[in-house]
Design a protein around this motif. Structure first.
Motif, PDB file in Angstrom:
ATOM      1  N   UNK A  87      23.863  68.232  51.355  1.00 12.45           N
ATOM      2  CA  UNK A  87      24.951  67.460  51.934  1.00 12.45           C
ATOM      3  C   UNK A  87      24.307  66.272  52.638  1.00 12.45           C
ATOM      4  N   UNK A  88      23.901  65.275  51.825  1.00 11.37           N
ATOM      5  CA  UNK A  88      23.062  64.200  52.366  1.00 11.37           C
ATOM      6  C   UNK A  88      23.781  63.419  53.463  1.00 11.37           C
ATOM      7  N   UNK A  89      23.024  63.053  54.456  1.00 10.52           N
ATOM      8  CA  UNK A  89      23.546  62.244  55.551  1.00 10.52           C
ATOM      9  C   UNK A  89      23.433  60.763  55.180  1.00 10.52           C
ATOM     10  N   UNK A  90      24.077  59.955  55.994  1.00 11.67           N
ATOM     11  CA  UNK A  90      23.970  58.514  55.824  1.00 11.67           C
ATOM     12  C   UNK A  90      22.499  58.107  55.799  1.00 11.67           C
ATOM     13  N   UNK A  91      21.767  58.656  56.725  1.00  5.80           N
ATOM     14  CA  UNK A  91      20.355  58.362  56.828  1.00  5.80           C
ATOM     15  C   UNK A  91      19.599  58.700  55.535  1.00  5.80           C
ATOM     16  N   UNK A  92      19.935  59.835  54.945  1.00  7.34           N
ATOM     17  CA  UNK A  92      19.288  60.212  53.692  1.00  7.34           C
ATOM     18  C   UNK A  92      19.514  59.149  52.625  1.00  7.34           C
ATOM     19  N   UNK A  93      20.756  58.688  52.550  1.00  2.00           N
ATOM     20  CA  UNK A  93      21.056  57.664  51.549  1.00  2.00           C
ATOM     21  C   UNK A  93      20.330  56.360  51.858  1.00  2.00           C
ATOM     22  N   UNK A  94      20.260  56.022  53.128  1.00  5.42           N
ATOM     23  CA  UNK A  94      19.535  54.806  53.498  1.00  5.42           C
ATOM     24  C   UNK A  94      18.068  54.898  53.083  1.00  5.42           C
ATOM     25  N   UNK A  95      17.488  56.068  53.326  1.00  6.74           N
ATOM     26  CA  UNK A  95      16.085  56.269  52.950  1.00  6.74           C
ATOM     27  C   UNK A  95      15.885  56.091  51.448  1.00  6.74           C
ATOM     28  N   UNK A  96      16.767  56.713  50.693  1.00 10.43           N
ATOM     29  CA  UNK A  96      16.644  56.606  49.239  1.00 10.43           C
ATOM     30  C   UNK A  96      16.768  55.171  48.779  1.00 10.43           C
ATOM     31  N   UNK A  97      17.717  54.462  49.353  1.00 12.27           N
ATOM     32  CA  UNK A  97      17.908  53.082  48.916  1.00 12.27           C
ATOM     33  C   UNK A  97      16.748  52.200  49.348  1.00 12.27           C
ATOM     34  N   UNK A  98      16.164  52.497  50.461  1.00 15.10           N
ATOM     35  CA  UNK A  98      14.983  51.754  50.901  1.00 15.10           C
ATOM     36  C   UNK A  98      13.879  51.891  49.853  1.00 15.10           C
ATOM     37  N   UNK A  99      13.705  53.117  49.418  1.00 11.86           N
ATOM     38  CA  UNK A  99      12.693  53.412  48.387  1.00 11.86           C
ATOM     39  C   UNK A  99      13.055  52.740  47.066  1.00 11.86           C
TER      40      UNK A  99
END
Lengths: 220, 220
Positions: free
Chosen positions: A81-93
DNA sequence: TATCTCAAAAATGTATACAAATTATACTTA
DNA sequence: TAAGTATAATTTGTATACATTTTTGAGATA
């Protein structure tokens, strides 16, 4: 549900992906169950349960779970259940990888490579929703494959599962301007304008993330 | 052999890595056997054999192998034997990550973060060979952790195993100037000079790769 | 000699049984 | 009631047995 395989198959000695039968099929089944909501976000799972449900033994379930953990679709015995932060991290990568990749594309893509991208843009305008989603993935995949960097491509592919979940959740392939942006990127590649292509793809990805997060915030 | 753990442990519900006993230990044992040459590059392995050798059942061996495959230390039932191209790919990826990370460091590192880096530089000058290796790793890890990007950190850690193999093979921690370069990078971070820090770390990593490949070519 | 075929051997995939660890539950005690 | 504790139930870890697939190798054939 689409047939796209965000795959990570093991290869046999000829480099051809092999069907580890149950193992592979179990992985695909569970992944699709997560995608389509049969297994809900945050839901607790057990090997025993899943094995019973699927009518097979724990062994292949176990291996499938390990793969899904790798892709972050399962974490800590729960459906992700990814958090906003998780998505931000992925997009950064992602931005790091795709910016690098699009630079390569402007330098090395052949006319036929570019034609392929144009084709995806075309379908992006005219196709059905399902097709739009596929084609969006193909577009980015084509660019990343242009790096010819096995490791980079593999990491990118691994991220696809979570990205798919994100898109699915927020219907971000419906975002206005999405295909226009693709088109502009192709133009930049065609004109061999590296800096512009880099700038455009970074903006494109950031817009994608922002759009998604905007809707995600309503959901939860 | 050093005790560094290029780890990828699964976490329990408190986020604390747990010792999955046999599973974990088997992973570490096999990894170390690869690092120190008990298992030779390119050597064919079987679950059955390894299980017998270690005096345990195939089950934990299996899981350990999967993890090592993930880290590319095992591929296609053989101990990895990375090509020049493989190393180039990894370093390309590394450069992307570390360039991004060092930029963050110049923006956000506190005096105590910087002090930590300076400490590593100090030991890099004065320490034993073993310590030099550890400290080199710590230096880069510290910078990457500064991204606070879980996904990025995890991918970076995953690459460490192959990078360790590379260093071990080519003794690249003996490269002249290596610590001087670290020192310069710290200076740039201290001066908050993002562009210079980026430039320096990219050069540093490229030099590392080149040095390593130079010696690798003799080996094989 | 080269390569083809097919059976034997070995390896991996899968199921199952049992052990160890974790989690849930009912009961006790403050 | 709340917190703690012991025991039962569940779940995961590990070993093992069996099934299926892959590899090996000896002998046949061109």
């Amino acid at each position: 549900m689409s047939e796209i395989l965000y795959n990570n198959k093991r290869n046999n000695k000829w480099g051809v992906p092999m069907e580890n039968s149950k193992n592979e099929k179990t992985y695909e089944t569970l992944r699709d169950m997560i995608f389509n909501g049969d297994l809900k976000k945050g839901e607790k799972i057990t090997e025993t349960n899943l094995a019973n449900t699927l009518g097979i033994s724990r062994t292949p379930v176990r291996e499938a779970i390990r793969r899904l953990e790798q892709e972050k679709l399962i974490d800590n015995n729960r459906i992700a259940n990814p958090t906003e932060r998780d998505y931000q991290d992925i997009f950064e990568m992602r931005i790091l990888i795709e910016k690098f990749a699009v630079a390569k594309a402007t330098q090395f893509f052949s006319p036929s490579d570019i034609e392929e991208l144009e084709n995806y843009v075309e379908i992006g305008y005219s196709g059905e929703l399902e097709a739009k989603m596929d084609v969006n993935k193909s577009f980015h995949e084509k660019i990343v494959n242009g790096t010819k960097n096995k490791m980079m491509i593999e990491y990118f592919n691994q991220m696809q599962s979570i990205i798919y979940l994100f898109r699915k959740t927020v219907l971000s392939y419906k975002r206005p301007g999405l295909i226009d942006e693709h088109k502009e990127i192709v133009t930049a590649i065609k004109e061999r304008d590296t800096e512009r292509a880099e700038k455009l793809i970074v903006e494109h990805l950031k817009a994608d993330l922002e759009f998604g997060l905007y809707y995600l915030r309503d959901d939860e």
